[in-house]
Motif scaffolding. Sequence first.
Motif, PDB file in Angstrom:
ATOM      1  N   GLY A  40      18.110 -17.976 -13.541  1.00  0.00           N
ATOM      2  CA  GLY A  40      19.104 -18.955 -13.928  1.00  0.00           C
ATOM      3  C   GLY A  40      19.722 -18.687 -15.277  1.00  0.00           C
ATOM      4  O   GLY A  40      19.439 -17.680 -15.931  1.00  0.00           O
ATOM      5  N   TYR A  61       8.935 -27.835 -19.211  1.00  0.00           N
ATOM      6  CA  TYR A  61       9.670 -28.354 -18.056  1.00  0.00           C
ATOM      7  C   TYR A  61       9.394 -29.840 -17.874  1.00  0.00           C
ATOM      8  O   TYR A  61      10.303 -30.627 -17.621  1.00  0.00           O
ATOM      9  CB  TYR A  61       9.305 -27.578 -16.788  1.00  0.00           C
ATOM     10  CG  TYR A  61      10.115 -26.323 -16.604  1.00  0.00           C
ATOM     11  CD1 TYR A  61      11.279 -26.328 -15.845  1.00  0.00           C
ATOM     12  CD2 TYR A  61       9.727 -25.125 -17.193  1.00  0.00           C
ATOM     13  CE1 TYR A  61      12.030 -25.185 -15.688  1.00  0.00           C
ATOM     14  CE2 TYR A  61      10.477 -23.974 -17.026  1.00  0.00           C
ATOM     15  CZ  TYR A  61      11.625 -24.008 -16.281  1.00  0.00           C
ATOM     16  OH  TYR A  61      12.373 -22.869 -16.133  1.00  0.00           O
ATOM     17  N   SER A  65      12.322 -32.741 -18.528  1.00  0.00           N
ATOM     18  CA  SER A  65      12.767 -33.578 -17.402  1.00  0.00           C
ATOM     19  C   SER A  65      12.316 -35.022 -17.553  1.00  0.00           C
ATOM     20  O   SER A  65      12.626 -35.853 -16.700  1.00  0.00           O
ATOM     21  CB  SER A  65      12.221 -33.023 -16.082  1.00  0.00           C
ATOM     22  OG  SER A  65      10.823 -33.260 -15.992  1.00  0.00           O
ATOM     23  N   LEU A  69      10.923 -34.712 -12.461  1.00  0.00           N
ATOM     24  CA  LEU A  69      11.064 -33.746 -11.374  1.00  0.00           C
ATOM     25  C   LEU A  69       9.936 -33.930 -10.361  1.00  0.00           C
ATOM     26  O   LEU A  69       8.760 -33.943 -10.717  1.00  0.00           O
ATOM     27  CB  LEU A  69      11.041 -32.314 -11.902  1.00  0.00           C
ATOM     28  CG  LEU A  69      11.315 -31.249 -10.832  1.00  0.00           C
ATOM     29  CD1 LEU A  69      12.775 -31.314 -10.382  1.00  0.00           C
ATOM     30  CD2 LEU A  69      10.991 -29.867 -11.344  1.00  0.00           C
ATOM     31  N   TYR A  98      19.442 -34.502  -9.709  1.00  0.00           N
ATOM     32  CA  TYR A  98      19.211 -33.165  -9.165  1.00  0.00           C
ATOM     33  C   TYR A  98      18.542 -33.269  -7.805  1.00  0.00           C
ATOM     34  O   TYR A  98      17.607 -34.048  -7.629  1.00  0.00           O
ATOM     35  CB  TYR A  98      18.313 -32.377 -10.126  1.00  0.00           C
ATOM     36  CG  TYR A  98      17.926 -31.006  -9.636  1.00  0.00           C
ATOM     37  CD1 TYR A  98      18.876 -30.007  -9.493  1.00  0.00           C
ATOM     38  CD2 TYR A  98      16.606 -30.703  -9.327  1.00  0.00           C
ATOM     39  CE1 TYR A  98      18.515 -28.738  -9.067  1.00  0.00           C
ATOM     40  CE2 TYR A  98      16.241 -29.436  -8.903  1.00  0.00           C
ATOM     41  CZ  TYR A  98      17.209 -28.464  -8.771  1.00  0.00           C
ATOM     42  OH  TYR A  98      16.858 -27.211  -8.346  1.00  0.00           O
ATOM     43  N   GLU A 102      13.995 -25.521  -3.328  1.00  0.00           N
ATOM     44  CA  GLU A 102      13.508 -24.467  -4.208  1.00  0.00           C
ATOM     45  C   GLU A 102      12.431 -23.688  -3.470  1.00  0.00           C
ATOM     46  O   GLU A 102      11.709 -24.237  -2.639  1.00  0.00           O
ATOM     47  CB  GLU A 102      12.934 -25.051  -5.497  1.00  0.00           C
ATOM     48  CG  GLU A 102      13.968 -25.739  -6.348  1.00  0.00           C
ATOM     49  CD  GLU A 102      13.417 -26.261  -7.658  1.00  0.00           C
ATOM     50  OE1 GLU A 102      14.235 -26.677  -8.477  1.00  0.00           O
ATOM     51  OE2 GLU A 102      12.190 -26.253  -7.857  1.00  0.00           O
ATOM     52  N   SER A 120      16.196 -21.319  -6.705  1.00  0.00           N
ATOM     53  CA  SER A 120      16.851 -22.540  -6.258  1.00  0.00           C
ATOM     54  C   SER A 120      17.988 -22.202  -5.308  1.00  0.00           C
ATOM     55  O   SER A 120      18.664 -21.192  -5.480  1.00  0.00           O
ATOM     56  CB  SER A 120      17.427 -23.298  -7.455  1.00  0.00           C
ATOM     57  OG  SER A 120      18.214 -24.390  -7.026  1.00  0.00           O
ATOM     58  N   GLN A 123      21.739 -22.795  -7.811  1.00  0.00           N
ATOM     59  CA  GLN A 123      21.413 -22.405  -9.178  1.00  0.00           C
ATOM     60  C   GLN A 123      22.270 -23.145 -10.195  1.00  0.00           C
ATOM     61  O   GLN A 123      21.809 -23.484 -11.285  1.00  0.00           O
ATOM     62  CB  GLN A 123      21.534 -20.892  -9.364  1.00  0.00           C
ATOM     63  CG  GLN A 123      20.944 -20.395 -10.668  1.00  0.00           C
ATOM     64  CD  GLN A 123      19.454 -20.697 -10.787  1.00  0.00           C
ATOM     65  OE1 GLN A 123      18.664 -20.308  -9.936  1.00  0.00           O
ATOM     66  NE2 GLN A 123      19.065 -21.392 -11.840  1.00  0.00           N
ATOM     67  N   THR A 126      20.713 -26.474 -10.748  1.00  0.00           N
ATOM     68  CA  THR A 126      19.455 -26.266 -11.472  1.00  0.00           C
ATOM     69  C   THR A 126      19.738 -26.017 -12.946  1.00  0.00           C
ATOM     70  O   THR A 126      19.095 -26.610 -13.818  1.00  0.00           O
ATOM     71  CB  THR A 126      18.672 -25.087 -10.855  1.00  0.00           C
ATOM     72  OG1 THR A 126      18.418 -25.379  -9.485  1.00  0.00           O
ATOM     73  CG2 THR A 126      17.371 -24.841 -11.581  1.00  0.00           C
ATOM     74  N   ASP A 127      20.714 -25.168 -13.249  1.00  0.00           N
ATOM     75  CA  ASP A 127      21.059 -24.881 -14.636  1.00  0.00           C
ATOM     76  C   ASP A 127      21.566 -26.138 -15.353  1.00  0.00           C
ATOM     77  O   ASP A 127      21.215 -26.382 -16.505  1.00  0.00           O
ATOM     78  CB  ASP A 127      22.099 -23.770 -14.712  1.00  0.00           C
ATOM     79  CG  ASP A 127      21.542 -22.410 -14.340  1.00  0.00           C
ATOM     80  OD1 ASP A 127      20.304 -22.219 -14.439  1.00  0.00           O
ATOM     81  OD2 ASP A 127      22.332 -21.534 -13.957  1.00  0.00           O
ATOM     82  N   TRP A 130      18.534 -28.444 -16.211  1.00  0.00           N
ATOM     83  CA  TRP A 130      17.657 -27.996 -17.285  1.00  0.00           C
ATOM     84  C   TRP A 130      18.407 -27.754 -18.609  1.00  0.00           C
ATOM     85  O   TRP A 130      17.758 -27.499 -19.624  1.00  0.00           O
ATOM     86  CB  TRP A 130      16.902 -26.746 -16.883  1.00  0.00           C
ATOM     87  CG  TRP A 130      15.949 -27.023 -15.761  1.00  0.00           C
ATOM     88  CD1 TRP A 130      15.976 -26.490 -14.505  1.00  0.00           C
ATOM     89  CD2 TRP A 130      14.813 -27.907 -15.776  1.00  0.00           C
ATOM     90  NE1 TRP A 130      14.952 -27.000 -13.748  1.00  0.00           N
ATOM     91  CE2 TRP A 130      14.221 -27.871 -14.500  1.00  0.00           C
ATOM     92  CE3 TRP A 130      14.261 -28.737 -16.753  1.00  0.00           C
ATOM     93  CZ2 TRP A 130      13.093 -28.621 -14.176  1.00  0.00           C
ATOM     94  CZ3 TRP A 130      13.136 -29.489 -16.427  1.00  0.00           C
ATOM     95  CH2 TRP A 130      12.562 -29.423 -15.155  1.00  0.00           C
TER      96      TRP A 130
END
Length: 131
Positions: A40, A61, A65, A69, A98, A102, A120, A123, A126-127, A130
């Motif tokens: 990513g 992570y 989040s 998540l 989101y 995945e 993912s 992507q 996902t980018d 995050w």
Amino acid sequence: MDNHPKAILLRRFYAAFAQSDYISAVAAFFRPDVAWHVSGNNPLARDYRGTEAVLNAIKSYGERSGHTLQLDTRSIFADDDHAIAVHRATGERAGFTYSAHEIDVFHIEDDRIVEFWSFSEDQGATDTFWS
């Protein structure tokens, strides 16, 4: 789901995240030289090497989040060398919702995770999540 020993190990690995001290719980699954490859274009995408780096990434992570998540594991497949998990990942962060499939691919030796890759289906989403 697959009943291969590596698939069972992977189900135990994901279940460890539900424990209150999940960092210690998941650490037991890694070889000291574990490598995690995250694709990513976001601040967390990179290669992590060694148990400490991987555990710090997992913490990052979770913190980034807000621990929102969630992984709904749909399938796990395994053979003598690898295990693959397919998830529906969902979360909310900074007003962004989101949701994407995945795939995590694991190389496992002697009942320890040696290397794994995260991918993912979306992507870009996902980018955004995050970043």
